[in-house]
Design a protein around this motif. Structure first.
Motif, PDB file in Angstrom:
ATOM      1  N   ALA A 191       0.889  -1.157  -0.147  1.00 53.07           N
ATOM      2  CA  ALA A 191       0.239  -0.050  -0.112  1.00 53.07           C
ATOM      3  C   ALA A 191       0.995   1.224  -0.007  1.00 53.07           C
ATOM      4  O   ALA A 191       0.711   2.206  -0.526  1.00 53.07           O
ATOM      5  CB  ALA A 191      -0.923   0.164   1.120  1.00 53.07           C
ATOM      6  N   GLY A 192       2.013   1.404   0.862  1.00 56.25           N
ATOM      7  CA  GLY A 192       2.712   2.384   0.692  1.00 56.25           C
ATOM      8  C   GLY A 192       3.558   2.689  -0.690  1.00 56.25           C
ATOM      9  O   GLY A 192       3.563   3.647  -1.273  1.00 56.25           O
ATOM     10  N   GLY A 193       3.783   1.574  -1.345  1.00 52.87           N
ATOM     11  CA  GLY A 193       4.234   1.693  -2.940  1.00 52.87           C
ATOM     12  C   GLY A 193       3.025   2.004  -3.781  1.00 52.87           C
ATOM     13  O   GLY A 193       3.255   3.019  -4.428  1.00 52.87           O
ATOM     14  N   LEU A 194       1.955   1.626  -3.468  1.00 57.46           N
ATOM     15  CA  LEU A 194       0.602   2.241  -4.257  1.00 57.46           C
ATOM     16  C   LEU A 194       0.662   3.762  -4.121  1.00 57.46           C
ATOM     17  O   LEU A 194       0.323   4.332  -4.835  1.00 57.46           O
ATOM     18  CB  LEU A 194      -0.544   1.528  -3.916  1.00 57.46           C
ATOM     19  N   GLY A 195       0.892   4.158  -2.799  1.00 54.29           N
ATOM     20  CA  GLY A 195       0.652   5.498  -2.460  1.00 54.29           C
ATOM     21  C   GLY A 195       1.565   6.128  -3.092  1.00 54.29           C
ATOM     22  O   GLY A 195       1.397   7.361  -3.652  1.00 54.29           O
ATOM     23  N   PHE A 196       2.911   5.648  -3.215  1.00 54.68           N
ATOM     24  CA  PHE A 196       4.055   6.256  -3.824  1.00 54.68           C
ATOM     25  C   PHE A 196       3.612   6.351  -5.445  1.00 54.68           C
ATOM     26  O   PHE A 196       3.825   7.505  -5.943  1.00 54.68           O
ATOM     27  CB  PHE A 196       5.159   5.462  -3.705  1.00 54.68           C
TER      28      PHE A 196
END
Length: 196
Positions: free
Chosen positions: A142-147
């Motif tokens: 999810a952090g990568g998707l937010g990125f």
């Protein structure tokens, strides 16, 4: 049911309320450097998402099975950087073989994922918040998707700003920083959102 709600809460907070780029300001180097074209930004976002998810899983295992049992938790940062560097090398070799156009477009920023503080940040956040394996992987992905969301939004914003009639003193990097600041303000508006 509570566990699923906690996973959904982690997902939403990592993408919106605790976005690594626009709220925590981790990973600004690739955010500014690779956000000139949407397709390059999307490729970088996908690579970072993959590395963050894989790094979250690997660093959780290293921490749970090596560092904590042997009393080496003071070595977390060094160990996590080594794990992340190994994962990035594998991703780099894969992209060079499979998608050479994306490999060329990302250029120097691909190896810089190793030193991207967002990737290290997600691994350290997982440990600090005491996430289990699945929660760590969800937080990393999810952090990568937010990125990815942030860098693609910013790339599209930059493409529009580059074609706009901007006063001479704001042309180039100054208007880019202003646009980044406004996008960050928009994402900080999610900080009041109650997630489960």
């Amino acid at each position: 049911m509570d566990y699923i709600n906690s996973l959904l809460g982690i997902l939403l907070s990592a993408v919106l309320t605790e976005n690594f780029i626009l709220v925590k300001f981790y990973g600004i180097c690739p955010f500014m450097g690779v956000s000139k074209k949407i397709d390059t930004a999307l490729g970088m976002g996908m690579a970072v998402t993959f590395v963050m998810a894989l790094a979250s899983a690997a660093t959780w295992a290293v921490n749970a099975f090596l560092l904590v049992p042997f009393g080496l938790t003071y070595m977390q940062t060094v160990a996590f950087i080594l794990v992340i560097a190994s994962i990035v090398q594998v991703v780099e070799m894969f992209l060079k073989k499979s998608v050479p156009a994306l490999y060329q477009a990302l250029g120097i920023f691909l190896p810089l994922i190793t030193t991207n503080c967002a990737v290290l940040g997600v691994a350290l956040v997982n440990v600090q918040k005491g996430y289990d394996f699945l929660q760590s992987v969800v937080n990393g992905a999810a952090g990568g998707l937010g990125f990815t969301l942030a860098i693609v939004l910013f790339a599209s914003l930059r493409q529009r700003v580059d074609k706009a009639d901007v006063p001479k003193c704001f042309q180039g990097f100054p208007i880019t920083l202003i646009a980044a600041g406004l996008l960050a303000l928009a994402f900080m508006g999610f900080s009041g959102l109650k997630v489960f």
